[in-house]
Scaffold this active site. Structure first.
Site, PDB file in Angstrom:
ATOM      1  N   ASP A   1     -13.343   1.558   7.487  1.00 40.61           N
ATOM      2  CA  ASP A   1     -13.247   1.904   6.207  1.00 40.61           C
ATOM      3  C   ASP A   1     -14.565   2.160   5.242  1.00 40.61           C
ATOM      4  O   ASP A   1     -15.425   1.254   5.275  1.00 40.61           O
ATOM      5  CB  ASP A   1     -12.480   0.979   5.137  1.00 40.61           C
ATOM      6  CG  ASP A   1     -11.986   1.445   4.148  1.00 40.61           C
ATOM      7  OD1 ASP A   1     -11.286   2.288   3.734  1.00 40.61           O
ATOM      8  OD2 ASP A   1     -12.397   0.427   3.132  1.00 40.61           O
TER       9      ASP A   1
ATOM     10  N   ARG B   1     -10.095   1.558  12.305  1.00 44.06           N
ATOM     11  CA  ARG B   1     -10.408   2.463  11.507  1.00 44.06           C
ATOM     12  C   ARG B   1     -11.629   1.821  10.288  1.00 44.06           C
ATOM     13  O   ARG B   1     -11.361   0.803   9.770  1.00 44.06           O
ATOM     14  CB  ARG B   1      -9.315   2.766  10.622  1.00 44.06           C
ATOM     15  CG  ARG B   1      -9.398   3.726   9.363  1.00 44.06           C
ATOM     16  CD  ARG B   1      -8.332   3.835   8.496  1.00 44.06           C
ATOM     17  NE  ARG B   1      -8.288   4.561   7.196  1.00 44.06           N
ATOM     18  CZ  ARG B   1      -9.016   4.444   6.187  1.00 44.06           C
ATOM     19  NH1 ARG B   1      -9.462   2.968   5.954  1.00 44.06           N
ATOM     20  NH2 ARG B   1      -9.023   5.229   5.024  1.00 44.06           N
TER      21      ARG B   1
ATOM     22  N   ARG C   1      -2.227   7.104  -6.462  1.00 43.15           N
ATOM     23  CA  ARG C   1      -2.126   7.049  -5.071  1.00 43.15           C
ATOM     24  C   ARG C   1      -0.803   6.657  -4.676  1.00 43.15           C
ATOM     25  O   ARG C   1      -0.131   6.974  -3.616  1.00 43.15           O
ATOM     26  CB  ARG C   1      -3.072   6.522  -4.362  1.00 43.15           C
ATOM     27  CG  ARG C   1      -4.609   7.510  -4.351  1.00 43.15           C
ATOM     28  CD  ARG C   1      -5.416   6.793  -3.878  1.00 43.15           C
ATOM     29  NE  ARG C   1      -6.084   5.690  -4.193  1.00 43.15           N
ATOM     30  CZ  ARG C   1      -6.885   4.659  -3.667  1.00 43.15           C
ATOM     31  NH1 ARG C   1      -7.502   4.906  -2.693  1.00 43.15           N
ATOM     32  NH2 ARG C   1      -7.166   3.556  -4.406  1.00 43.15           N
TER      33      ARG C   1
ATOM     34  N   HIS D   1      -2.736   7.873   2.837  1.00 46.03           N
ATOM     35  CA  HIS D   1      -2.364   7.179   1.856  1.00 46.03           C
ATOM     36  C   HIS D   1      -3.158   7.411   0.589  1.00 46.03           C
ATOM     37  O   HIS D   1      -3.093   6.855  -0.745  1.00 46.03           O
ATOM     38  CB  HIS D   1      -2.577   5.518   2.349  1.00 46.03           C
ATOM     39  CG  HIS D   1      -4.074   5.307   2.371  1.00 46.03           C
ATOM     40  ND1 HIS D   1      -4.643   5.710   3.523  1.00 46.03           N
ATOM     41  CD2 HIS D   1      -4.851   4.534   1.804  1.00 46.03           C
ATOM     42  CE1 HIS D   1      -5.843   5.230   3.586  1.00 46.03           C
ATOM     43  NE2 HIS D   1      -6.098   4.574   2.450  1.00 46.03           N
ATOM     44  N   ASP D   2      -4.449   8.286   0.987  1.00 38.60           N
ATOM     45  CA  ASP D   2      -5.367   8.646  -0.303  1.00 38.60           C
ATOM     46  C   ASP D   2      -5.159   9.926  -1.039  1.00 38.60           C
ATOM     47  O   ASP D   2      -4.168  10.756  -0.230  1.00 38.60           O
ATOM     48  CB  ASP D   2      -6.820   8.417   0.439  1.00 38.60           C
ATOM     49  CG  ASP D   2      -7.421   7.036   0.444  1.00 38.60           C
ATOM     50  OD1 ASP D   2      -6.895   6.196  -0.409  1.00 38.60           O
ATOM     51  OD2 ASP D   2      -8.101   6.808   1.122  1.00 38.60           O
TER      52      ASP D   2
ATOM     53  N   GLN E   1     -13.367  -5.594  -5.539  1.00 36.96           N
ATOM     54  CA  GLN E   1     -13.914  -5.405  -4.438  1.00 36.96           C
ATOM     55  C   GLN E   1     -15.525  -5.633  -4.166  1.00 36.96           C
ATOM     56  O   GLN E   1     -16.240  -4.459  -4.754  1.00 36.96           O
ATOM     57  CB  GLN E   1     -13.451  -4.255  -3.673  1.00 36.96           C
ATOM     58  CG  GLN E   1     -12.106  -3.954  -3.461  1.00 36.96           C
ATOM     59  CD  GLN E   1     -11.372  -2.687  -3.226  1.00 36.96           C
ATOM     60  OE1 GLN E   1     -11.628  -1.923  -4.313  1.00 36.96           O
ATOM     61  NE2 GLN E   1     -10.755  -2.269  -2.315  1.00 36.96           N
TER      62      GLN E   1
ATOM     63  N   HIS F   1     -16.844  -4.081   2.053  1.00 38.13           N
ATOM     64  CA  HIS F   1     -16.431  -5.136   1.078  1.00 38.13           C
ATOM     65  C   HIS F   1     -15.421  -6.071   1.274  1.00 38.13           C
ATOM     66  O   HIS F   1     -14.704  -5.767   2.484  1.00 38.13           O
ATOM     67  CB  HIS F   1     -16.126  -4.344  -0.336  1.00 38.13           C
ATOM     68  CG  HIS F   1     -15.172  -3.149  -0.285  1.00 38.13           C
ATOM     69  ND1 HIS F   1     -15.309  -2.092  -0.085  1.00 38.13           N
ATOM     70  CD2 HIS F   1     -13.821  -3.278   0.052  1.00 38.13           C
ATOM     71  CE1 HIS F   1     -14.188  -1.341  -0.007  1.00 38.13           C
ATOM     72  NE2 HIS F   1     -13.216  -2.254   0.024  1.00 38.13           N
TER      73      HIS F   1
ATOM     74  N   ASP G   1      -5.632  -2.790  -4.275  1.00 33.71           N
ATOM     75  CA  ASP G   1      -6.343  -1.688  -3.651  1.00 33.71           C
ATOM     76  C   ASP G   1      -5.416  -1.397  -2.268  1.00 33.71           C
ATOM     77  O   ASP G   1      -5.937  -0.895  -1.182  1.00 33.71           O
ATOM     78  CB  ASP G   1      -7.592  -1.629  -3.434  1.00 33.71           C
ATOM     79  CG  ASP G   1      -8.186  -0.102  -3.075  1.00 33.71           C
ATOM     80  OD1 ASP G   1      -7.402   0.870  -3.461  1.00 33.71           O
ATOM     81  OD2 ASP G   1      -9.174   0.264  -2.493  1.00 33.71           O
TER      82      ASP G   1
ATOM     83  N   GLU H   1     -14.024   6.360   8.646  1.00 33.55           N
ATOM     84  CA  GLU H   1     -13.278   6.931   7.517  1.00 33.55           C
ATOM     85  C   GLU H   1     -14.506   7.342   6.337  1.00 33.55           C
ATOM     86  O   GLU H   1     -15.048   6.488   5.957  1.00 33.55           O
ATOM     87  CB  GLU H   1     -12.303   6.068   6.870  1.00 33.55           C
ATOM     88  CG  GLU H   1     -11.577   6.676   5.506  1.00 33.55           C
ATOM     89  CD  GLU H   1     -12.024   6.147   4.313  1.00 33.55           C
ATOM     90  OE1 GLU H   1     -11.631   6.941   3.396  1.00 33.55           O
ATOM     91  OE2 GLU H   1     -12.568   5.339   3.994  1.00 33.55           O
TER      92      GLU H   1
HETATM   93  C1  GLC Z   1     -10.697   3.742   1.697  1.00 34.01           C
HETATM   94  C2  GLC Z   1      -9.490   3.438   1.504  1.00 34.01           C
HETATM   95  C3  GLC Z   1      -9.097   3.533   0.061  1.00 34.01           C
HETATM   96  C4  GLC Z   1      -9.587   2.578  -0.566  1.00 34.01           C
HETATM   97  C5  GLC Z   1     -11.162   2.377  -0.115  1.00 34.01           C
HETATM   98  C6  GLC Z   1     -11.755   1.207  -0.805  1.00 34.01           C
HETATM   99  O1  GLC Z   1     -11.370   4.903   1.262  1.00 34.01           O
HETATM  100  O2  GLC Z   1      -8.752   4.854   2.348  1.00 34.01           O
HETATM  101  O3  GLC Z   1      -7.757   3.604  -0.036  1.00 34.01           O
HETATM  102  O4  GLC Z   1      -9.653   2.626  -1.928  1.00 34.01           O
HETATM  103  O5  GLC Z   1     -11.539   2.622   0.988  1.00 34.01           O
HETATM  104  O6  GLC Z   1     -11.624   0.279   0.179  1.00 34.01           O
HETATM  105  C1  GLC Z   2     -13.939   8.226  -2.152  1.00 34.21           C
HETATM  106  C2  GLC Z   2     -14.521   7.662  -0.905  1.00 34.21           C
HETATM  107  C3  GLC Z   2     -13.512   7.709   0.155  1.00 34.21           C
HETATM  108  C4  GLC Z   2     -12.262   6.987  -0.370  1.00 34.21           C
HETATM  109  C5  GLC Z   2     -11.821   7.496  -1.442  1.00 34.21           C
HETATM  110  C6  GLC Z   2     -10.649   6.664  -1.841  1.00 34.21           C
HETATM  111  O1  GLC Z   2     -13.699   9.458  -1.979  1.00 34.21           O
HETATM  112  O2  GLC Z   2     -15.557   8.440  -0.428  1.00 34.21           O
HETATM  113  O3  GLC Z   2     -14.147   6.766   1.154  1.00 34.21           O
HETATM  114  O4  GLC Z   2     -11.335   7.200   0.745  1.00 34.21           O
HETATM  115  O5  GLC Z   2     -12.627   7.554  -2.428  1.00 34.21           O
HETATM  116  O6  GLC Z   2      -9.713   7.359  -2.767  1.00 34.21           O
END
Ligand code: GLC
Ligand code: GLC
Length: 649
Positions: free
Chosen positions: A296, A294, A527, A402-403, A264, A196, A153, A338
């Site tokens: 997560d 940050r 992504r 990045h998302d 995860q 996680h 991931d 986040e």
């Molecule tokens: C956060 C990250 C995302 C990741 C997810 C699980 O949302 O931005 O890239 O997949 O967490 O860790």
């Molecule tokens: C979901 C989660 C967010 C994460 C994203 C990753 O939207 O809520 O935390 O960034 O998935 O794509």
């Protein structure tokens, strides 16, 4: 004895009085060697321990061994305090004096992957001159900790928080890099993936091996009974990877909670051991020189049967407790949430006592929405209703990251403007996948849910803004429009208020990269289309105003220079104005009574004219244009070229 409300601050003081001598005995050698650190520690404890105690008590008082864990937590804090390097102690003192440093108009963030941007940590260090050229004061390096070799991931499956992923470098290099950045006025930002760990983390391995203490760190169940009960109320986050939120592990034949990917494993914060160990990881990394964490996926960290297990009150208590312990052991630290969830929930994570910073996913999504619709209604409403936050906190405004992009606006907000949320999301998905007639975008669907047809959108800023399509199928006019769209999006991120964050690559108009489709560990995650290796030849063209890179870069640089030269753009105060045109957003910025700047954004590929009446209402008369190409005419009207962003002041 009177039964009733316990007075927690009295209990906190009592507890500390009893625990301190024990701590003092345990750390006698360190105290003798470094009495100053102990002094500062005890001073900060007297200020912040009551808050930490109160939070910890609410979370964990029901545990029989509560005091054991509390003492264990204090030991983590003391260890971190003694290990804290001198330069970071100095930074702590400085930031305690100047806690609102991050509100400055000179703040500018950048984010990149270590490997994709520069190969490894040494490569990143060699890029410091570039970061300075751009004006960065905040550098977020995407996850760089040890991770599984295959799917990971993008590093969000962490196998050890104390080891750098070997191809990228090692911990000593990371600490050295943080120092080198700090000397240049750049704060290092790293993820703390708190929800996680990877299934290869030592804790997970020991849990797999059946060690009860480690099993208790995760949500592990012998059969489907409990998972089934939970799943009645859970949202699926990565539905095309695995249904529900649990994964079956063959060996030892149990179910484990996996909100995201099946590798995860969600940590169980109901266990104080998990809180303490993660506090230890946070403090360890703080001592390597991380200044901003940050945090997560914060929405998911607390689970309670019968709820959606998102945004629960205890998730906030945990973050507040992390905040309190940073005040004690590493007060220069800022926390950034986040939380990519409903805007009401996003706001709840933001406070000086919780996360001082937060992504602004709503404004990000609505910037893209406005690009598609050429109608500012939703964005204007969001800026009016949802932009104001505590003055000691800040949004992190971004265009891309990045998302994927999720359309997280509130349905009731939309309905009040006559917009049906579901239909509109479908329109936006179609538009950004390039399936809507007239769409300029080339995005890809992410996590399309076969049951609901729902999806989110991947793609780089430039490709979503039309550059890819214009280059492939259209001509110089469309290319120019795309270049202006990119500039407009970033101008707004830079000037609306808060900390702007550049997804590195965007500054030179990087297009989608489809090569991820050839990589078996990446091909199912779109992504990766916007996680692109930096191309040295493209970067080399950034100073050539004839090149595309140079055009995009030049626009961005102009806006950055403008931001840095105007203290009126500090902080986050914003007053939304009425332009009289549905395609034109107008707003005023003024930090602490300085000169008012009026920002004007035309979201349309046609020229827009603002009436003399509207211009007067917005106090434009007599103001000078400081940025952009908007023209005030003698008759009092204001004309704005396609996608123009102007500032008057
Ligand atoms: C956060 C990250 C995302 C990741 C997810 C699980 O949302 O931005 O890239 O997949 O967490 O860790
Ligand atoms: C979901 C989660 C967010 C994460 C994203 C990753 O939207 O809520 O935390 O960034 O998935 O794509």
């Amino acid at each position: 004895m009177i039964h009733g409300e316990i007075n927690l601050s009295v209990e906190a003081a009592n507890s500390l009085e009893k625990l301190l001598p024990r701590l003092k005995a345990a750390f006698a050698d360190q105290i003798a060697a470094d009495p100053q650190a102990w002094l500062v520690f005890t001073q900060r404890l007297s200020l912040h321990f009551p808050r930490l105690f109160g939070l910890y008590h609410r979370l964990y008082a029901a545990h029989y061994d509560f005091f054991y864990h509390l003492e264990d937590l204090l030991s983590e804090l003391a260890r971190a305090v003694f290990a804290r390097p001198a330069d970071l102690r100095a930074l702590d003192a400085n930031r305690e004096e100047n806690p609102l440093w991050f509100q400055s108009n000179t703040m500018l963030g950048g984010v990149c992957y270590v490997d994709l941007f520069a190969g490894n940590l040494e490569g990143i260090r060699a890029k410091i001159p570039y970061f300075k050229e751009l004006g960065l004061t905040y550098l977020h390096l995407m996850p760089l900790f040890s991770m599984p070799a295959g799917e990971n991931d993008g590093g969000y499956a962490v196998s050890s928080f104390r080891e750098v992923h070997p191809p990228l470098g090692d911990m000593a290099q990371l600490a050295e890099l943080s120092r080198a950045l700090r000397v240049e006025g750049i704060s290092l930002v790293l993820d703390l993936v708190i929800n996680h760990t990877s299934d290869e983390h030592a804790w997970a391995r020991r849990a797999k091996a059946g060690e009860a203490r480690y099993e208790a760190m995760y949500g592990i169940y012998p059969d489907r009974t409990i998972p089934d009960l939970y799943e009645v109320n859970l949202r699926e986050i990565f539905p095309d990877e695995h249904p529900g939120a649990f994964t079956w592990i063959e060996d030892p034949g149990k179910w484990v909670w996996t909100t995201f990917h099946s590798y995860q494993w969600d940590l169980d914060y109901a266990n104080p051991d998990v809180f303490n160990r993660m506090a230890g990881e946070l403090l360890f990394l703080a001592n390597q020189g991380v200044e901003i964490f940050r945090l997560d996926a914060v929405a998911f960290i607390w689970k309670e049967l019968g709820t959606t297990c998102e945004n629960l009150p205890e998730a906030h208590l945990i973050l507040q407790a992390f905040n309190a312990l940073t005040r004690i052991a590493a007060p220069c630290i800022l926390l950034k949430s986040e939380a990519i969830v409903h805007p009401d929930e996003v706001a709840r994570y933001i406070s000086p006592e919780e996360c001082q910073l937060s992504y602004n996913p709503l404004v990000m999504a609505l910037l893209w929405n406005t690009m598609a619709t050429r109608n500012i209604d939703l964005l204007q409403q969001a800026l009016r209703r949802r932009f104001a936050i505590h003055p000691h906190t800040a949004w992190v405004n971004y265009v891309r990251c990045h998302d994927d992009i999720g359309w997280t606006f509130d349905d009731a907000d939309a309905a009040s403007l006559g917009v049906n949320g579901n239909d509109h999301r479908q329109f936006l998905n179609a538009f950004y996948r390039g399936r809507f007639p007239g769409s300029f975008a080339r995005g890809l669907p992410f996590q399309e849910n076969p049951k609901t047809g729902d999806c989110r959108i991947s793609g780089t800023c430039a490709s979503l803004a039309g550059l890819e399509k214009a280059l492939a199928e259209e001509g110089p006019n469309e290319v120019e429009l795309a270049v202006r769209r990119i500039a407009l999006l970033y101008d707004l991120a830079l000037m609306l208020g808060g900390i702007p964050l550049i997804y590195l690559g965007d500054e030179i108009g990087t297009l989608n990269d489809y090569s991820y489709l050839d990589n078996p560990t990446r091909k199912d995650d779109s992504r990766w289309v916007h996680r692109v290796a930096a191309d040295p030849a493209s970067y080399a063209r950034r100073h050539d105003p004839q090149s595309l890179e140079g055009r995009v870069y030049g626009n961005l640089r102009a806006a950055i220079n403008f931001r840095k030269a105007h203290p009126e753009l500090a902080g986050g105060e914003l007053e939304v104005l009425e332009s009289g045109s549905r395609a034109v957003l107008m707003a005023a910025r003024a930090s602490q009574g300085s000169r008012r700047l009026v920002l004007i954004a035309n979201f349309c590929e046609q020229e827009q004219v603002i009436s003399a009446w509207s211009a007067r209402q917005c106090n434009l008369s007599g103001k000078e244009r400081l940025f952009g190409k908007g023209q005030m005419h003698d008759n009092g009207t204001l004309s704005l070229p396609p996608y123009d962003f102007s500032v008057f002041g």
